[in-house]
Design a protein around this motif. Sequence first.
Motif, PDB file in Angstrom:
ATOM      1  N   ASN A 111      -9.465   4.896  -4.102  1.00 42.01           N
ATOM      2  CA  ASN A 111      -9.245   6.107  -3.322  1.00 42.01           C
ATOM      3  C   ASN A 111      -9.310   7.356  -4.190  1.00 42.01           C
ATOM      4  OD1 ASN A 111      -8.677   7.192  -0.676  1.00 42.01           O
ATOM      5  ND2 ASN A 111      -6.654   7.753  -1.447  1.00 42.01           N
ATOM      6  N   ARG A 127      -7.011   4.590   2.159  1.00 40.35           N
ATOM      7  CA  ARG A 127      -6.946   3.611   1.073  1.00 40.35           C
ATOM      8  C   ARG A 127      -7.594   2.287   1.469  1.00 40.35           C
ATOM      9  NH1 ARG A 127      -3.252   7.354   0.327  1.00 40.35           N
ATOM     10  NH2 ARG A 127      -2.558   7.849  -1.803  1.00 40.35           N
ATOM     11  N   GLU A 163      -5.853   1.929  -4.551  1.00 41.35           N
ATOM     12  CA  GLU A 163      -5.394   3.264  -4.956  1.00 41.35           C
ATOM     13  C   GLU A 163      -6.387   3.887  -5.931  1.00 41.35           C
ATOM     14  OE1 GLU A 163      -2.601   6.484  -4.935  1.00 41.35           O
ATOM     15  OE2 GLU A 163      -2.843   4.725  -3.647  1.00 41.35           O
ATOM     16  N   ALA A 223       1.362   3.995  -3.101  1.00 41.49           N
ATOM     17  CA  ALA A 223       1.060   5.395  -2.806  1.00 41.49           C
ATOM     18  C   ALA A 223       2.295   6.285  -2.933  1.00 41.49           C
ATOM     19  CB  ALA A 223       0.476   5.528  -1.407  1.00 41.49           C
ATOM     20  N   LEU A 277       0.830  -1.198   0.000  1.00 41.27           N
ATOM     21  CA  LEU A 277       0.000   0.000   0.000  1.00 41.27           C
ATOM     22  C   LEU A 277       0.868   1.252   0.000  1.00 41.27           C
ATOM     23  CD1 LEU A 277      -3.082   0.236  -0.014  1.00 41.27           C
ATOM     24  CD2 LEU A 277      -2.994   0.609   2.445  1.00 41.27           C
TER      25      LEU A 277
END
Length: 623
Positions: free
Chosen positions: A347, A311, A344, A293, A289
């Motif tokens: 989000n 997220r 992602e 990001a 993650l």
Amino acid sequence: MVNADDSAMTFPVFDHSLLKNRWAIAPADNDVIARMVRVHGVPEVVAHMLAARSIAADGALSFLNPRLATDLPNPSALRDMDAMAGYVADAIIAGRHIGIFADFDVDGATSAAILTRFLRQLGAPEPALYIPDRQAEGYGPNINAMMTLKGQGATLVLMADCGTTAFDVLAQAKQAGIDVVIFDHHEAEATLPDAAFVINPKRQDDSSNLRMLAACGVCFMACIAINRALRQREYFVNGRAEPVLKDMLDLVALGTVCDMVPMTGPNRLLTKAGFIQMAQWKNIGLKALCDVAGQKATPSPELAGFTLGPRINAGSRVHQSDLGARLLACDDPEEATRIAWVLEDCNDRRRSLQAEMLASAVRKVADNGLDTHNLIFVSDPDWHVGLNGLVAGQLKEKFGKPACVATFLPGMNSEMEGRGSGRSVAGVNMASALIAARHAGHLVKGGGHAMAGGFTFAPDSETALRSFLSEHAAQQVAGGAVAIGNEEIADGIVTLKAVQVAAVKLLEDAVGPFGVDHPEPQFIIQSVRIRNAGVVGKDHVRCFLSDWQGGSSFKGIAWRALSSPLGQAMMAASPDDLYHVLAEFRINHWQGVDKVDVVIKDMIKAVNATGQAHYPVSATNTG
């Protein structure tokens, strides 16, 4: 620091700040402060903060340096924990197939991942996982979900971060032959649902004093207790290794921070230890993650709250509720990366939808004068139910009042229902208001904890519900003598020359982590000059601050302040103007040198129109 008499200090109150706030100084005992400084070598600015937060002098070192080996509570303190642990241990030994049902938020996802990883390390069958869809199913269990888990072979369901008020569903599950063990932390009523066990520190008959725990913390405590019960039953023989429970502290830290539970007691310890664990990046899902990001920061509450949490939550907000739990329980690097990229993308979509929904909600507040109400309640049939909580949180921050946001969609029986989320402020218990509304007949279901909650209601009861919640908030404020949204509590008064790198490092490294009921320390810096103010980025205001007598300058910044009275005053300040500044301190690591930066929260003119000192401070103050 302000000096006073021998016992509790008496401080001035600062009224009429630029942001129309009232500043009050947290009282502290001089003797406690002096002992911390003399015996333990704690800097005075830190000692005052600790004393003001009811830390005893003899407890200062254990507060600053908590240890898992000595300071983690015994899980047996929780009501029914030992009996539950024996029950689940026997189920594991018997080879029963276990299912996991958890809420769709970060606390639920981390709880589900903790339980999954624990069972996997024990060699139990891979548990069936069910995370309800935010839009189609809403918060909490439903009988269709329970029957789905049963259809996948589960005869025992571990339910996390929900279930304490799910009376009807759990009664139906029991009739269907499904045993349920609940690990929750939401407010409980005098009666509990018909489950095998309800492990919840907010049970009215629980005396553990662990009400601050999030569900992930309850699940972690349960794993310790179950592991202990298995050890007593000689499960770990013939080379079978015990689970490494410490490896799951990163998930406990993440869920604790993101669920906005009090950062007090064992939560500070679990969170602090959890971020140390996270820095090892053993959890493949968390690492994926961060990689996706583009985030390489050291694990911290900021990383959890602003990068990881949104997220993990994003999947459930756009109809993929189980992605967060699956990612956090994942041991396959390729699968983890794939899920991380999906989250992602989720989000990114969430950000766009949220911006549109917030703008619409703010217009409704303005058009209807809702900012004058004790609790702001807005609704719209076109809003996205998965964003209710986020927008409610933004309204709470913008207006300084509890806020509820609701939308309407078909329920499990295809009839339209209202679904809402609430976010609260200090002094107003959201769960208490929602439970009272349910008992009064205004809600179909509702609950949560002090700072956040969810609820379902019949569309034709919205007007009555809105009035009831506003009145309940007003009664809580009146009963607790708490003013909403207009008071800032400072941890002390300092001068700029007293702000040293070592003291700020101690605040960051040892007094934290910070959160609900243990907020980021903020101090009133007396009599400073604002120089060379300018705009950074879109709407941040940066400047240099110096003491009224001169001396070293500090970099200061007021985030998102350009259009506010605070930002405008900073931009217009002349070198002769003097201000008292409400501020937080940060260590700026730049090219091997540590310096202190000042985060400006608010200001008050230190000299009034006639040239007299505004809120004079004793000349004996030393910081």
